[in-house]
Structures are given as C-alpha cells and as structure tokens.
Design a protein around this motif. Structure first.
Motif, PDB file in Angstrom:
ATOM      1  N   ILE A   1      26.818  25.233 -62.960  1.00 47.73           N
ATOM      2  CA  ILE A   1      25.978  25.403 -61.780  1.00 47.73           C
ATOM      3  C   ILE A   1      25.515  26.861 -61.766  1.00 47.73           C
ATOM      4  O   ILE A   1      26.345  27.772 -61.800  1.00 47.73           O
ATOM      5  N   SER A   2      24.190  27.051 -61.708  1.00 45.05           N
ATOM      6  CA  SER A   2      23.672  28.420 -61.773  1.00 45.05           C
ATOM      7  C   SER A   2      23.052  28.893 -60.464  1.00 45.05           C
ATOM      8  O   SER A   2      22.554  30.007 -60.397  1.00 45.05           O
ATOM      9  N   VAL A   3      23.067  28.062 -59.434  1.00 49.23           N
ATOM     10  CA  VAL A   3      22.490  28.457 -58.143  1.00 49.23           C
ATOM     11  C   VAL A   3      23.528  28.253 -57.042  1.00 49.23           C
ATOM     12  O   VAL A   3      24.547  27.610 -57.239  1.00 49.23           O
ATOM     13  N   GLY A   4      23.243  28.801 -55.877  1.00 48.18           N
ATOM     14  CA  GLY A   4      24.135  28.622 -54.733  1.00 48.18           C
ATOM     15  C   GLY A   4      25.122  29.765 -54.595  1.00 48.18           C
ATOM     16  O   GLY A   4      25.101  30.749 -55.334  1.00 48.18           O
ATOM     17  N   LYS A   5      26.025  29.607 -53.641  1.00 48.24           N
ATOM     18  CA  LYS A   5      26.994  30.662 -53.334  1.00 48.24           C
ATOM     19  C   LYS A   5      28.087  30.787 -54.386  1.00 48.24           C
ATOM     20  O   LYS A   5      28.655  31.856 -54.568  1.00 48.24           O
ATOM     21  N   ASN A   6      28.441  29.681 -55.031  1.00 49.32           N
ATOM     22  CA  ASN A   6      29.545  29.686 -55.990  1.00 49.32           C
ATOM     23  C   ASN A   6      29.108  29.144 -57.345  1.00 49.32           C
ATOM     24  O   ASN A   6      29.560  28.073 -57.760  1.00 49.32           O
ATOM     25  N   PRO A   7      28.238  29.863 -58.067  1.00 50.47           N
ATOM     26  CA  PRO A   7      27.826  29.352 -59.373  1.00 50.47           C
ATOM     27  C   PRO A   7      29.003  29.372 -60.343  1.00 50.47           C
ATOM     28  O   PRO A   7      30.003  30.040 -60.113  1.00 50.47           O
ATOM     29  N   GLY A   8      28.866  28.630 -61.399  1.00 54.18           N
ATOM     30  CA  GLY A   8      29.911  28.570 -62.414  1.00 54.18           C
ATOM     31  C   GLY A   8      30.150  27.141 -62.839  1.00 54.18           C
ATOM     32  O   GLY A   8      29.336  26.253 -62.596  1.00 54.18           O
ATOM     33  N   GLU A   9      31.267  26.929 -63.470  1.00 50.54           N
ATOM     34  CA  GLU A   9      31.610  25.597 -63.958  1.00 50.54           C
ATOM     35  C   GLU A   9      32.252  24.780 -62.834  1.00 50.54           C
ATOM     36  O   GLU A   9      33.160  25.256 -62.162  1.00 50.54           O
ATOM     37  N   LYS A  10      31.745  23.581 -62.633  1.00 47.10           N
ATOM     38  CA  LYS A  10      32.262  22.688 -61.587  1.00 47.10           C
ATOM     39  C   LYS A  10      32.554  21.327 -62.208  1.00 47.10           C
ATOM     40  O   LYS A  10      31.984  20.952 -63.230  1.00 47.10           O
TER      41      LYS A  10
END
Length: 134
Positions: A12-21
């Motif tokens: 995930i590259s957008v939003g408050k908590n980007p990273g691997e989800k």
C-alpha cells in the motif's frame, strides 16, 4: 457451504499507514453454467432442462430490453438489475453532454433473502493456497 478465502499480501503506497498489508481474498470455486442450473431446476421441479433453457434465454432478452430502455428489473428472491452510467464530471451543468458518458453498466442489488443467505454462510480459510503477493 462456505465462502473460502486466502491470505494475500499487498503493498500500500497511499494513506496514513503505507507499507505491506495483509488481506483476506475470496477463492473462486468456479461458476455454475446455465446448463448446470437448468439441470438442477429439472431435478428439483417439474420443469424440464429444455424448458428451463428457454426460460433463461427469454429472461435474458427481457432483462436486456428493459435495461436498454433505462428500466430496472426486479426478480423476486434474486434481486434488482439496474442500468447505470459511468461519466466524466464537468464544472457546470451546461457543460454536461452525452459525450461525458464513458460507459453504460448494469448494477445488481441482491434481494433481502439472498443478502441474508450470504450473511449467514460460514467463512473458512483455504487449505490449498499459501500466502500470495498481489
């Protein structure tokens, strides 16, 4: 019967908590063909496979005709098919034209009976799929 899910990893590259989800994703168990549905109708009723096939063909034509006229179709116990437009927005109402319509689609809203059946179906993790990266 149950819904089967697999675990997927997404970046995930957008939003408050980007990273691997990690997410649950539906595992498709295939599709029942209209022929298979007609055979089930034949088995569970007094309607023959041939009559069920004719009924489905006619139903498809009737739904198509109504959608083309801009009318929705309510099939009790199943749901409502409604025409819908995908459009490009304009700054003012005067700028809106038929050219702004990019696509005509059909929405399906399941009946309350179908929604309840879907909500009550159990959910199980797939034993066939390991963690997948999407």
């Amino acid at each position: 019967m149950a819904y089967i899910y697999k675990k997927v990893r997404k970046k995930i590259s957008v939003g408050k908590n980007p990273g691997e989800k990690y997410f649950a994703a539906m595992v498709s168990e295939g599709r029942a063909s209209s022929k298979q549905v007609c055979e089930l109708i034949d088995k569970d009723s007094t309607i023959s496979v041939a009559d069920a096939e004719l009924l489905f063909r006619a139903l498809g034509e009737i739904v198509s005709e109504n959608i083309e006229m801009g009318r929705g179709v309510n099939l009790e116990g199943l749901g409502v098919f409604s025409p819908n437009l995908k459009t490009q927005g304009q700054s003012t109402a005067d700028e809106v034209t038929a050219d702004d319509i990019k696509k005509v689609t059909v929405n399906f809203r399941p009946s309350s009976t179908l929604r309840k059946a879907m909500e009550q179906a159990p959910v199980k993790e797939s034993s066939r799929f390991n963690l997948m990266h999407v």
